[in-house]
Design an enzyme around this catalytic site. Structure first.
Site, short mmCIF file in Angstrom:
data_model
loop_
_atom_site.label_atom_id
_atom_site.label_comp_id
_atom_site.label_asym_id
_atom_site.label_seq_id
_atom_site.Cartn_x
_atom_site.Cartn_y
_atom_site.Cartn_z
N SER A 1 -10.09 1.00 7.35
CA SER A 1 -9.47 1.01 6.02
C SER A 1 -9.00 -0.35 5.51
O SER A 1 -8.60 -0.46 4.36
CB SER A 1 -8.28 1.98 6.00
OG SER A 1 -8.73 3.30 6.09
N SER B 1 -9.15 3.21 3.15
CA SER B 1 -8.13 3.78 2.29
C SER B 1 -7.30 2.74 1.55
O SER B 1 -6.49 3.10 0.71
CB SER B 1 -7.21 4.68 3.12
OG SER B 1 -6.54 3.92 4.11
N LYS C 1 0.85 -1.18 0.00
CA LYS C 1 0.00 0.00 0.00
C LYS C 1 0.89 1.24 0.00
O LYS C 1 1.91 1.28 0.70
CB LYS C 1 -0.90 -0.02 1.23
CG LYS C 1 -1.87 1.16 1.34
CD LYS C 1 -2.78 0.99 2.55
CE LYS C 1 -3.69 2.19 2.74
NZ LYS C 1 -4.63 2.01 3.88
#
Length: 491
Positions: A174, A150, A74
């Protein structure tokens, strides 16, 4: 190896093929890179490419439980030395990391081959992944919809079969929100279980943690075995487990008493198909021998939302301050509004909000004296459409004017800002409690809507309950398999 065969294996399965000499890491990397590039136009999941580095690493001698398996990081709080880490912001589009984060090094030590980095909203501050820097990331189940945030890029990539697992983190949902929207397993470990070093001792006062998104429970368990354990930068030592999480799946857990919450003070009416999925989850649990009882929300949700948002805005203000004024023009408008609200928060109010986190800890502790787990929907709706949760044009116009005129105090008083934030929270009202209280929580993709969109079932455990969550998830996975239920081909 062709993609259709590659897709049939989880990360542990691919590692076994490499270990047994049935396929090489290089072959797996080529399949993953081809899939990533073929789906890029449709999904926009991968935003930093490491093709050459991945090919080079795949030719080296690798060891560990995931040796030779392709993986995606990520693009937030998962730094790899020498590689750009943007955090989804134009302000950091050229910022190369000086050192490798502990979690990334542990993934590398497990033998994973990083092929790139996945899209995030700016600073991970939203529940959808639609940054100004890279544009919207799309959900492979329906490309008109978001995979959430996210960790949206990671979710889209795993759901589309680019990699069997990808890095994620969770400060308000997230990991679990994109897991629900994208048909994946999303485990948020408890506070302090996974380290944040060397750059930090804790993220968001311990409310944010690192994990992964996967398609199988055993991959989630094995990944937690890789990540778990303190590092020298940790504020406290994580106890050593008598057995690993993966090996614990070999033992069936006890029958559980589960409290089911179906409503939220932050959402007047969850989507009927989400409510139906929750009821079906309850039926499945009862059929498996567990006891499920209806319960009211165990925490004061409106108070918890306020106590979550105030420190969140302060945290965003700190992120913007760290950028420095020369690059502040590169920060998105919504981020600047959140930062301005954070700057207008007094130290006394901030400290009081953090102190009230303990009230929510006590409330959940009381709940867990009576119930082993809390069951809720992961989200109040299926995946939203791209742009559905974006700030309206009128709201943006007012925000620009207030920022230009330095009317931050007006922003803090204007109900439109709070209304916009609460509108976003009303879609995902169930996940923040686990962050503020440091509890482990997990979303599993048991059911889908009539149109085929995934719906998540969400469980919250007391501290140290990761094994309990994983055992239950494995039991549900065996009863209602989801691994072979895949989205339409977007390649």
């Amino acid at each position: 190896m062709h993609f259709e065969e590659y897709r049939r294996y989880d990360a542990l399965g691919l590692a076994a093929l490499v270990r047994d000499g049935e396929v090489t890491s290089g072959e797996l990397v080529e399949v993953a890179l081809d899939r990533a590039h073929r789906t890029h136009a449709a999904l926009n999941a991968v935003v930093q490419w490491q093709d050459d580095d991945a090919r080079s690493r795949s030719r080296t001698a690798l060891s560990g439980p995931f040796a030779g398996v392709p993986f995606l990081l990520k693009d937030l709080a998962q730094a790899q030395a020498g590689v750009v880490e943007t955090a989804g912001s134009r302000a950091y589009r050229d910022a190369r990391a000086a050192e490798t984060d502990t979690v990334v090094q542990r993934w590398l030590d497990s033998g994973l081959v990083v092929i790139g980095r996945t899209a995030v909203p700016e600073f991970g501050a939203k529940g959808v992944t639609e940054s100004d820097l890279f544009g919207p990331t799309r959900n492979p189940w329906d490309t008109s919809r978001s995979p959430g945030g996210s960790s949206g890029g990671s979710a889209a990539a795993v759901a589309a079969g680019v990699v069997p697992a990808a890095g994620a983190n969770d400060g308000g949902g997230s990991i679990r929100i994109p897991a629900a929207y994208s048909g994946l397993v999303g485990l948020k470990p408890g506070r302090g279980v996974v380290p944040c070093g060397p750059r930090s001792s804790e993220y968001f006062h311990g409310g944010a943690v690192t994990g992964v998104l996967t398609r199988s429970v055993r991959d989630s368990a094995a990944m937690l075995d890789v990540l778990r354990g303190s590092d020298p930068a940790a504020p406290y030592v994580t106890p050593t487990l008598p057995e690993g999480h993966l090996s614990a799946l070999d033992t069936t857990g006890p029958r559980l008493r589960i409290g089911m919450q179906s409503t939220s003070a932050l959402c007047d009416a969850p989507d009927p198909e989400v409510v139906d999925a929750l009821r079906r989850t309850r039926t499945l649990l009862v059929d498996l021998g567990h006891v499920v009882e209806d319960v009211p929300p165990p925490v004061d949700e409106e108070a918890l939302a306020r106590d979550f948002l105030l420190p969140w805005f302060v945290n965003v203000a700190s992120e913007v301050a760290a950028i420095g004024s020369p690059r502040s023009a590169d920060v998105e408008l919504d981020t600047m509004v959140m930062a301005e609200l954070g700057r207008r928060t007094t130290a006394v109010d901030h400290d009081a909000a953090l102190a009230r986190w303990h009230d929510h800890v006590r409330a959940l502790s009381d709940f867990h004296r009576r119930f082993d787990l809390l069951l809720t929907p992961t989200t109040a709706t299926p995946a939203p459409r791209i742009g559905e949760l974006a700030t309206s044009g009128l709201e943006r116009l007012g925000a620009r004017a207030a920022l230009a005129l330095r009317l931050g105090s007006v922003l803090a008083r204007v109900g439109a800002v709070e209304a916009g934030v609460m509108r976003n929270l009303s879609v995902v009202p169930f996940t923040q409690a686990a962050n503020l209280t440091g509890r482990p929580a997990l979303s599993v993709p048991l059911f889908r809507t009539a149109s085929g969109l995934p719906v998540g079932s969400h469980f919250v455990a007391p501290p140290g309950g990761e094994t309990q969550l994983l055992r239950l998830a494995r039991e549900l996975e065996e009863a209602m398999p989801w691994f072979d239920v895949t989205p339409p081909n977007v390649g």
